[in-house]
Scaffold this active site. Structure first.
Site, PDB file in Angstrom:
ATOM      1  N   CYS A 112       0.861  -1.163   0.097  1.00  0.00           N
ATOM      2  CA  CYS A 112       0.027   0.178  -0.039  1.00  0.00           C
ATOM      3  C   CYS A 112       0.635   1.302   0.067  1.00  0.00           C
ATOM      4  CB  CYS A 112      -0.893  -0.048   1.240  1.00  0.00           C
ATOM      5  SG  CYS A 112      -2.209   1.301   1.009  1.00  0.00           S
ATOM      6  N   HIS A 220      -3.586  -4.745   0.320  1.00  0.00           N
ATOM      7  CA  HIS A 220      -3.121  -5.138   1.670  1.00  0.00           C
ATOM      8  C   HIS A 220      -3.039  -6.768   1.619  1.00  0.00           C
ATOM      9  CE1 HIS A 220      -2.327  -1.883   4.295  1.00  0.00           C
ATOM     10  NE2 HIS A 220      -3.287  -1.132   3.297  1.00  0.00           N
ATOM     11  N   GLU A 222      -1.399  -8.900   3.320  1.00  0.00           N
ATOM     12  CA  GLU A 222      -1.439  -9.646   4.704  1.00  0.00           C
ATOM     13  C   GLU A 222      -2.857  -9.704   5.361  1.00  0.00           C
ATOM     14  OE1 GLU A 222      -1.126  -6.322   3.942  1.00  0.00           O
ATOM     15  OE2 GLU A 222      -1.905  -5.041   5.638  1.00  0.00           O
TER      16      GLU A 222
END
Ligand code: MN
Length: 263
Positions: A112, A220, A222
Site C-alpha cells: 500500500c 493489503h 497481509e
C-alpha cells in the site's frame, strides 16, 4: 528449522510524530510468522544512514508497511487539496531504507503506502488524492467492507512475477484484491514495471525486473488468505539470500539506471 536459519524480515511501523506511540497492524507479523519468517519491527526515526545500515546489516528482507500519505515534496511537488495525514519523518526514513535495501540486494516488499514509497524512492510520483486528481471517475478504492474482504479486480501483466505467484488465483487475466487507499502511483519510477492495474487505470502493482524480489502492491495482501504466496515468496527470497544461493546485487549498469551508488 533451527533459529539461526530463520530469515529475519524488517517491517516498518508508523512513526511517533503525531501520536506518542509506534503502531503496526498485527496482520503483518502474523502473516510473516506463518510464512516462515521472523519479523522484526523498525521504528522510523531521524534519517541517520548509519542507523539504517546497521538495521539492514542484520536482516534478510524488508517489508514497507501501509500507513498515511507521503509528503509531495519527496517527488518535487507541493501538496494539493485532498491530501491526508503526513509524516515527513517516516517518509525520509523509509525512502532512505528502500534505496539502501535495494543497494544491498535485500528482498523487498512494499505494501500500500510501501508501494508508493518504492515508487517515490526511485524517482516516480503519486496522485495526492484520487478523487481530486484523477480525471475520469475512478473506482471506489476505499473499500467499505472489512480489510479481509476482496474489493475490486486488477488486471495482472502476463509474464510478471505477480502473475507467476498468483497463477492459481488469476481468472481471465484478473486478480481480486482489497483496496484501502486514496493516493496511488501516477508516473512510474524509471526502471520499474507496472504489473497490475485496476479497471480505471490506477496502478496497483510495480516490480523491479531483473532483481529476484522487489515489488510493491497497492492492496493489503497481509489481510487476505489467498495472497499468502506473496509472503512465502518474500521469505523464500530472504532464505536464499541468507544461504548464499542467490546473489541479488545489481550489475553496475543496473545500479546506474536506478541511481544507486556504484561499487
Ligand atoms: Mn485499489
Amino acid at each position: 528449522m533451527p533459529a539461526n536459519h530463520l530469515p529475519v524480515i524488517l517491517v516498518t511501523a508508523n512513526d511517533a510524530s503525531q501520536e506518542p506511540v509506534f503502531a503496526l497492524n498485527n496482520a503483518y507479523m502474523n502473516t510473516l510468522w506463518q510464512a516462515g519468517g521472523a519479523p522484526l519491527v523498525a521504528c522510523p526515526g531521524l534519517p541517520a544512514v548509519p542507523m539504517i545500515e546497521a538495521m539492514l546489516e542484520r536482516v534478510d528482507g524488508v517489508v514497507l508497511s501501509g500507513g498515511s500519505d507521503i509528503h509531495p515534496r519527496f517527488f518535487d511537488e507541493e501538496p494539493l487539496e485532498g491530501i491526508g495525514k503526513v509524516s515527513p519523518i517516516r517518509d525520509t526514513f523509509e525512502i532512505e531504507l528502500a534505496r539502501l535495501a535495494l543497494a544491498r540486494g535485500l528482498p523487498l516488499l512494499g505494501i500500500c503506502r510501501g508501494a508508493q514509497v518504492l515508487n517515490v524512492a526511485f524517482g516516480g510520483n503519486l496522485h495526492h488524492d484520487l478523487a481530486v486528481q484523477h480525471r475520469t471517475p475512478p473506482l471506489c478504492h476505499r473499500q467499505t467492507a472489512a480489510r479481509k474482504h476482496e474489493w475490486h479486480r486488477v488486471k495482472v501483466e502476463p509474464g510478471s512475477r505477480l502473475a507467476d505467484l498468483f497463477a492459481h488465483e488469476i481468472r481471465d487475466g484478473c486478480l481480486w484484491v482489497n483496496s484501502i487507499h486514496h493516493q496511488a502511483i501516477d508516473r512510474v519510477a524509471p526502471g520499474w514495471m507496472v504489473t497490475a492495474t485496476a479497471a480505471d487505470g490506477i496502478i496497483e502493482a510495480i516490480e523491479q525486473p531483473g532483481y529476484p524480489f522487489a515489488l510493491g502492491v497497492q492492496s493489503h495482501p497481509e489481510e487476505l488468505a489467498a495472497h499468502r504466496p506473496l509472503f512465502h515468496a518474500l521469505v523464500k527470497a530472504a532464505s536464499d539470500r541468507k544461504a548464499g544461493v542467490v546473489d541479488q546485487r545489481f550489475s553496475p549498469s543496473q545500479r546506474r539506471r536506478l541511481r544507486l551508488p556504484v561499487g
